[in-house]
Design an enzyme around this catalytic site. Structure first.
Site, short mmCIF file in Angstrom:
data_model
loop_
_atom_site.label_atom_id
_atom_site.label_comp_id
_atom_site.label_asym_id
_atom_site.label_seq_id
_atom_site.Cartn_x
_atom_site.Cartn_y
_atom_site.Cartn_z
N CYS A 93 2.26 12.92 5.78
CA CYS A 93 2.97 14.13 5.32
C CYS A 93 2.18 14.77 4.18
O CYS A 93 2.34 14.40 3.02
CB CYS A 93 4.39 13.80 4.87
SG CYS A 93 5.30 15.26 4.34
N CYS A 96 4.35 16.37 1.51
CA CYS A 96 5.03 15.47 0.56
C CYS A 96 4.03 14.88 -0.43
O CYS A 96 4.33 14.73 -1.61
CB CYS A 96 5.68 14.29 1.27
SG CYS A 96 6.50 14.68 2.78
N ASP A 97 2.86 14.51 0.05
CA ASP A 97 1.98 13.68 -0.76
C ASP A 97 0.74 14.41 -1.28
O ASP A 97 0.06 13.92 -2.18
CB ASP A 97 1.54 12.46 0.05
CG ASP A 97 2.75 11.64 0.52
OD1 ASP A 97 3.79 11.71 -0.16
OD2 ASP A 97 2.66 10.96 1.55
#
Ligand code: NDP
Length: 438
Positions: A93, A96-97
């Site tokens: 992701c 997200c990261d």
């Protein structure tokens, strides 16, 4: 929904973020009486009538009709070395990261040639010095627009006919990692080119965007449902009904082809109508009347969802010297975290998030419900890793959402990604029990 930007949902000419679209859908559903319970279904028994659905914390439900809309999860390659760097250099992701400090100003790689891969490669350019897109074939399958966007981006190199063989790092992987060096432990990828030659590509992060696996494993016990070879639910003629009367499917869980927010919404509508017809035919429907002057319907779930006054007050506020108050439960920003780390006598729950991160939004109602239930007994701080990168780096945060639970300056537990609500609650309650027996 974890998609960052949804560009093709009717009615949003400028696009809308996935989490914002979800928030609107939730409000709309609640307005018409839907009860929303943020919980995990842990057991589904489709062999008894009414069907049984057991949840983690909200108990067991009996239902005459069930619509399965559990979607699909991102796939991984499981190359050599992947486990060692998972969540610490390798992720599925980028949204997200990608904003984690360990990737800032570094060369990164995205694997895949679809719309997601192209979108994520461009997104990562906000943080990375350069992004390699690794495409296994001779062509990308992404839409022409997204292909053009990556091809024309000065910070993206598209590597065709390139497959990842191994993730390589320094000696800090696993237990050897020294807390002092906060950089990504991933140092490169051994890749195989189309001519069979292998070489090492020096990248500090790798993000998979290679498609999804349907979330159907919890249903496999039912002999009357059907699944294709990849695990997608098979429906009757591609519609919402399944071979098992009373069970319906909606969205990506039964769709390996179209997989758009708008097609999922359409199939959700079909499943709802089909379920309603099924129930009506059996005299099992109960009408819900929406009074004109009622405003938002006070659905039962909304009671659990309803924010406390203190929570609402803290929403959007970043604590500073003036606003910080140790008596309050809800906090935000690094000033509060530094103060609470040293001064709090309660379990301290820290949630690290990044903007546009779908799983962070998914986690919010669950974690907030846990904190709300323990208001006054815990402290809670939210840190945006793009606004407070130093503190995220110091805490060793490699992606979002990350939840760390501290007690008396000691890190008691770290959760990466979204976990079951009960897991967060259990850790905090164990700490509170420890205080009680003193
Ligand atoms: P896709 O299935 O479309 O693409 C997956 C990509 O990963 C392909 O390029 C595929 O290669 C590659 N791949 C698969 N397995 C491997 C492997 N083992 N090794 C290397 N590469 C691999 O998935 P997406 O997540 O990109 O898209 C899913 C759906 O969501 C699509 O319908 C897409 O249109 C939609 N979407 C729409 C967006 C929008 O803005 N409208 C944004 C993002 C997604 P190959 O082509 O060789 O099979």
């Amino acid at each position: 929904m974890t998609t960052t930007d949804v560009e093709n949902f009717p009615g949003f000419p400028d696009g809308i973020s996935g989490p914002a679209l979800m928030a609107q859908m939730r409000r709309q559903a609640a307005r018409w009486g839907a009860e929303l319970l943020p919980d995990d279904a842990v057991m589904v028994d489709l062999d008894t009538t009414p069907f049984r659905v057991a949840t983690n914390m909200a108990g067991e439900f009996r239902a005459h009709a069930v619509i399965v809309a559990t979607g699909a999860s991102a796939k991984r390659l499981h190359v050599v070395g992947e486990e060692r760097f998972w969540s610490r250099g390798i992720s599925a992701c980028a949204i997200c990261d990608g904003a984690a400090p360990i990737f800032a100003g570094k060369v990164l790689a995205v694997v895949g040639g679809g719309d997601s891969a192209c979108g994520e490669a461009v997104y990562l350019c906000k943080y990375a010095s350069h992004v390699h897109l690794l495409v296994r074939g001779k062509a990308m399958r992404a839409s022409r627009t997204l292909q053009d966007r990556v091809r024309n981006h000065p910070s993206v190199t598209v590597n065709f006919e390139t497959t990842v063989v191994e993730a390589i790092g320094d000696k800090r992987g696993g237990d050897e990692e020294k807390r002092g060096d906060r950089g990504s432990p991933l140092k490169g990828l051994r890749v195989r080119r189309g001519n069979g030659v292998e070489e090492v590509l020096e990248v500090r992060g790798m993000f998979y965007a290679i498609g999804h696996t349907p979330n159907t494993s919890f249903l496999r016990g039912s002999s009357r449902l059907r699944f294709d070879e990849r695990g997608y639910m098979v429906t009757n003629g591609g519609g919402p009904t399944t071979p098992l009367d009373g069970v319906f499917a909606a969205g990506d869980v039964a769709d390996s082809e179209w997989r758009q927010a708008v097609t999922a919404a359409g199939s959700g509508c079909m499943a709802a109508l089909a379920a309603e017809r099924y129930l009506t035919a059996r005299g099992l429907t109960r009408e819900y009347h929406h009074a004109e002057d009622e405003g938002w319907a006070p659905a039962r779930a909304a009671v659990e969802e309803r924010e406390s006054e203190a929570e609402l007050k803290a929403e959007g506020r970043v604590d500073d010297k003036e606003s910080y108050d140790i008596e309050e439960t809800w906090h935000s920003g690094q000033y509060a975290l530094r103060k609470l780390y040293h001064e709090s006598k309660r379990p301290l729950i820290v949630k690290y998030v990044s903007p546009g991160c779908g799983p962070c939004r998914q986690l919010k109602p669950m974690l907030h419900a846990v904190v709300r239930a323990l208001e006054g007994k815990v402290h809670y701080v939210e840190i945006d890793i793009t606004k407070d990168p130093e503190i995220a780096e110091a805490a060793g945060v490699t992606g979002s959402p990350t939840v760390q639970v501290f007690f008396e300056k000691s890190l008691e537990k770290e959760f990466k990604g979204v976990r079951m609500k009960s897991e967060y609650r259990r850790v905090v309650e164990e700490l509170l029990n420890r205080v009680a027996v003193r």
